[in-house]
Design a protein around this motif. Structure first.
Motif, PDB file in Angstrom:
ATOM      1  N   ALA A  76       0.832  -1.210   0.000  1.00 19.19           N
ATOM      2  CA  ALA A  76       0.000   0.000   0.000  1.00 19.19           C
ATOM      3  C   ALA A  76       0.863   1.255   0.000  1.00 19.19           C
ATOM      4  CB  ALA A  76      -0.946  -0.003   1.197  1.00 19.19           C
ATOM      5  N   SER A  77       1.948   1.249   0.774  1.00 23.12           N
ATOM      6  CA  SER A  77       2.861   2.400   0.808  1.00 23.12           C
ATOM      7  C   SER A  77       3.535   2.606  -0.544  1.00 23.12           C
ATOM      8  CB  SER A  77       3.931   2.205   1.885  1.00 23.12           C
ATOM      9  OG  SER A  77       3.364   2.172   3.155  1.00 23.12           O
ATOM     10  N   VAL A  78       3.948   1.519  -1.161  1.00 19.90           N
ATOM     11  CA  VAL A  78       4.601   1.610  -2.479  1.00 19.90           C
ATOM     12  C   VAL A  78       3.616   2.144  -3.509  1.00 19.90           C
ATOM     13  CG1 VAL A  78       5.594   0.248  -4.367  1.00 19.90           C
ATOM     14  CG2 VAL A  78       6.366  -0.118  -2.011  1.00 19.90           C
ATOM     15  N   ARG A  79       2.407   1.638  -3.506  1.00 18.18           N
ATOM     16  CA  ARG A  79       1.396   2.102  -4.470  1.00 18.18           C
ATOM     17  C   ARG A  79       1.067   3.580  -4.254  1.00 18.18           C
ATOM     18  NH1 ARG A  79       1.100  -1.541  -7.577  1.00 18.18           N
ATOM     19  NH2 ARG A  79       1.054  -3.734  -7.076  1.00 18.18           N
ATOM     20  N   GLN A  80       0.988   3.980  -2.999  1.00 16.93           N
ATOM     21  CA  GLN A  80       0.746   5.395  -2.691  1.00 16.93           C
ATOM     22  C   GLN A  80       1.894   6.247  -3.234  1.00 16.93           C
ATOM     23  OE1 GLN A  80       0.501   6.222   1.498  1.00 16.93           O
ATOM     24  NE2 GLN A  80      -0.120   8.330   1.194  1.00 16.93           N
ATOM     25  N   GLY A  81       3.135   5.790  -3.038  1.00 18.47           N
ATOM     26  CA  GLY A  81       4.293   6.520  -3.542  1.00 18.47           C
ATOM     27  C   GLY A  81       4.337   6.594  -5.051  1.00 18.47           C
ATOM     28  N   ILE A  82       4.020   5.492  -5.719  1.00 19.13           N
ATOM     29  CA  ILE A  82       4.007   5.472  -7.188  1.00 19.13           C
ATOM     30  C   ILE A  82       2.974   6.469  -7.706  1.00 19.13           C
ATOM     31  CG2 ILE A  82       3.388   4.057  -9.195  1.00 19.13           C
ATOM     32  CD1 ILE A  82       4.710   1.670  -7.681  1.00 19.13           C
ATOM     33  N   SER A  83       1.816   6.480  -7.091  1.00 18.80           N
ATOM     34  CA  SER A  83       0.762   7.411  -7.496  1.00 18.80           C
ATOM     35  C   SER A  83       1.201   8.861  -7.278  1.00 18.80           C
ATOM     36  CB  SER A  83      -0.510   7.116  -6.706  1.00 18.80           C
ATOM     37  OG  SER A  83      -1.517   8.031  -7.018  1.00 18.80           O
ATOM     38  N   ALA A  84       1.808   9.144  -6.123  1.00 15.54           N
ATOM     39  CA  ALA A  84       2.262  10.503  -5.821  1.00 15.54           C
ATOM     40  C   ALA A  84       3.382  10.935  -6.767  1.00 15.54           C
ATOM     41  CB  ALA A  84       2.721  10.602  -4.371  1.00 15.54           C
ATOM     42  N   ALA A  85       4.282  10.014  -7.087  1.00 16.53           N
ATOM     43  CA  ALA A  85       5.414  10.351  -7.954  1.00 16.53           C
ATOM     44  C   ALA A  85       4.964  10.688  -9.370  1.00 16.53           C
ATOM     45  CB  ALA A  85       6.406   9.191  -7.982  1.00 16.53           C
ATOM     46  N   ALA A  86       3.869  10.092  -9.802  1.00 12.20           N
ATOM     47  CA  ALA A  86       3.379  10.338 -11.160  1.00 12.20           C
ATOM     48  C   ALA A  86       3.010  11.802 -11.379  1.00 12.20           C
ATOM     49  CB  ALA A  86       2.174   9.447 -11.448  1.00 12.20           C
ATOM     50  N   GLY A  87       2.742  12.529 -10.320  1.00 12.37           N
ATOM     51  CA  GLY A  87       2.377  13.931 -10.437  1.00 12.37           C
ATOM     52  C   GLY A  87       3.544  14.892 -10.485  1.00 12.37           C
ATOM     53  N   HIS A  88       4.771  14.371 -10.532  1.00 10.29           N
ATOM     54  CA  HIS A  88       5.963  15.230 -10.522  1.00 10.29           C
ATOM     55  C   HIS A  88       6.798  14.993 -11.773  1.00 10.29           C
ATOM     56  CE1 HIS A  88       5.440  16.551  -6.360  1.00 10.29           C
ATOM     57  NE2 HIS A  88       5.033  15.316  -6.116  1.00 10.29           N
ATOM     58  N   ALA A 138      10.629  -4.824  -6.216  1.00  9.48           N
ATOM     59  CA  ALA A 138      10.925  -4.654  -7.652  1.00  9.48           C
ATOM     60  C   ALA A 138      10.003  -3.607  -8.270  1.00  9.48           C
ATOM     61  CB  ALA A 138      10.787  -5.997  -8.374  1.00  9.48           C
ATOM     62  N   GLU A 139       8.752  -3.592  -7.867  1.00 10.13           N
ATOM     63  CA  GLU A 139       7.837  -2.555  -8.372  1.00 10.13           C
ATOM     64  C   GLU A 139       8.305  -1.172  -7.933  1.00 10.13           C
ATOM     65  OE1 GLU A 139       3.582  -3.222  -7.941  1.00 10.13           O
ATOM     66  OE2 GLU A 139       4.025  -5.347  -7.616  1.00 10.13           O
ATOM     67  N   LEU A 140       8.729  -1.065  -6.691  1.00  8.60           N
ATOM     68  CA  LEU A 140       9.207   0.221  -6.170  1.00  8.60           C
ATOM     69  C   LEU A 140      10.429   0.695  -6.955  1.00  8.60           C
ATOM     70  CD1 LEU A 140       9.187   2.478  -3.964  1.00  8.60           C
ATOM     71  CD2 LEU A 140      10.653   0.970  -2.619  1.00  8.60           C
ATOM     72  N   THR A 141      11.393  -0.153  -7.130  1.00  8.28           N
ATOM     73  CA  THR A 141      12.622   0.257  -7.805  1.00  8.28           C
ATOM     74  C   THR A 141      12.429   0.392  -9.309  1.00  8.28           C
ATOM     75  OG1 THR A 141      13.390  -2.026  -7.925  1.00  8.28           O
ATOM     76  CG2 THR A 141      14.098  -0.727  -6.029  1.00  8.28           C
TER      77      THR A 141
END
Length: 144
Positions: A76-88, A138-141
């Motif tokens: 859940a933390s990784v998915r939240q981060g991926i979503s947030a990163a997409a906006g930058h 692996a998804e995170l990196t």
């Protein structure tokens, strides 16, 4: 008529899912309340209301239980981060946004995080929970 594997699970599968949820809930509660090191598998079995032998049908060790109960929150933390990163658009801002939820989650339970990271790195290679945790890493990196 629904084919095999379709529709709602049968009574045996529902019982298995219910026992698994009880075990994971008990482990999560005890790890959070008293820490990983102070929690025993017997305490987890007792809290879940199951014999210790039943607990070991669902996880071979306390380390496997930790991975099972931590993978969901890590994912859940990784998915939240991926979503947030997409906006930058800027790489540094995207990287900070990607890692911030993971770091916050880790800092909220440092002892559990340390044990979880050790198990992902050095744990049993045949543990399916460890393999799932490594897929999350692996998804995170892969998103960087």
């Amino acid at each position: 008529m629904a084919g095999a594997g379709q529709g709602s699970p049968g009574p045996r599968e529902r019982n298995r899912q219910e026992r698994s949820a009880r075990i994971q809930g008990a482990a999560r509660d005890l790890f959070s309340a008293q820490g990983y090191a102070a929690t025993t598998t017997q305490q987890i079995a007792d809290r879940a209301g199951l014999p210790i032998a039943t607990l070991f049908r669902y996880a071979r060790s306390k380390a496997e239980l930790l991975i099972l109960v931590t993978n969901d929150s890590f994912d859940a933390s990784v998915r939240q981060g991926i979503s947030a990163a997409a906006g930058h658009a800027e790489p540094e801002a995207a990287c900070r946004a990607l890692l911030a939820p993971v770091v916050r989650a880790g800092l909220s339970a440092p002892e559990l995080t340390g044990h979880y990271q050790r198990e992902l790195t050095f744990g049993a290679t045949d543990d399916p929970g460890r393999a799932a945790g490594l897929r999350i890493v692996a998804e995170l990196t892969g998103e960087l």
